[in-house]
Motif scaffolding. Structure first.
Motif: not given
Length: 138
Positions: A54-78
């Motif tokens: 529903a809120r796909i239009a707000s993807a750009a504003e959440l992208m920095p948090e999303h990328l931090s999430f991905l980097q953290a999970q990749m760092g843990k090997g998840v």
């Protein structure tokens, strides 16, 4: 009627090799107890497909948090791999993430903390995948 029979024979001749390939496919071998086939080894992964919510239009504003999430999970090997699906170089609004391991409930718990999921930017679907590779020494 004669042309129809000839067309059917031609189609049957074309389908026979495809059906033979299907019968020898990894899916069939999995049912026989050898999921990856001779000379192959496999490890379970969990694939997560993201689709617009529903809120796909707000993807750009959440992208920095999303990328931090991905980097953290990749760092843990998840998470092993993650990225957007593209067509002609342009993002489609969909993405794929490959998690190590096959425990879907554990993956779901992690996915539900992704800012893009929490923010209703993405819906998700979880599937288990057996990553098959050539076995060492094969």
């Amino acid at each position: 009627m004669k042309n129809r029979n000839r067309t059917f024979r031609v189609h049957a001749c074309l389908l026979a090799p495809m059906l033979a390939g299907l019968l020898a496919s990894p899916i069939t071998r999995a049912a026989e107890g050898s999921p990856c086939g001779p000379g192959m080894s496999g490890s379970p992964k969990t694939i997560v497909f993201y689709t617009p919510a529903a809120r796909i239009a707000s993807a750009a504003e959440l992208m920095p948090e999303h990328l931090s999430f991905l980097q953290a999970q990749m760092g843990k090997g998840v998470i092993q791999y993650a990225g957007p699906l593209v067509t002609g170089g342009a993002p489609t609004g969909r993405a794929v993430l490959v998690y190590n391991g096959a425990e879907a409930s554990a993956v779901k718990a992690v996915v539900q903390t992704d800012p893009m999921v929490v923010g209703q930017v993405f819906n998700y679907q979880i599937d288990t995948w057996l990553e098959c590779q050539r076995a060492p020494g094969s």
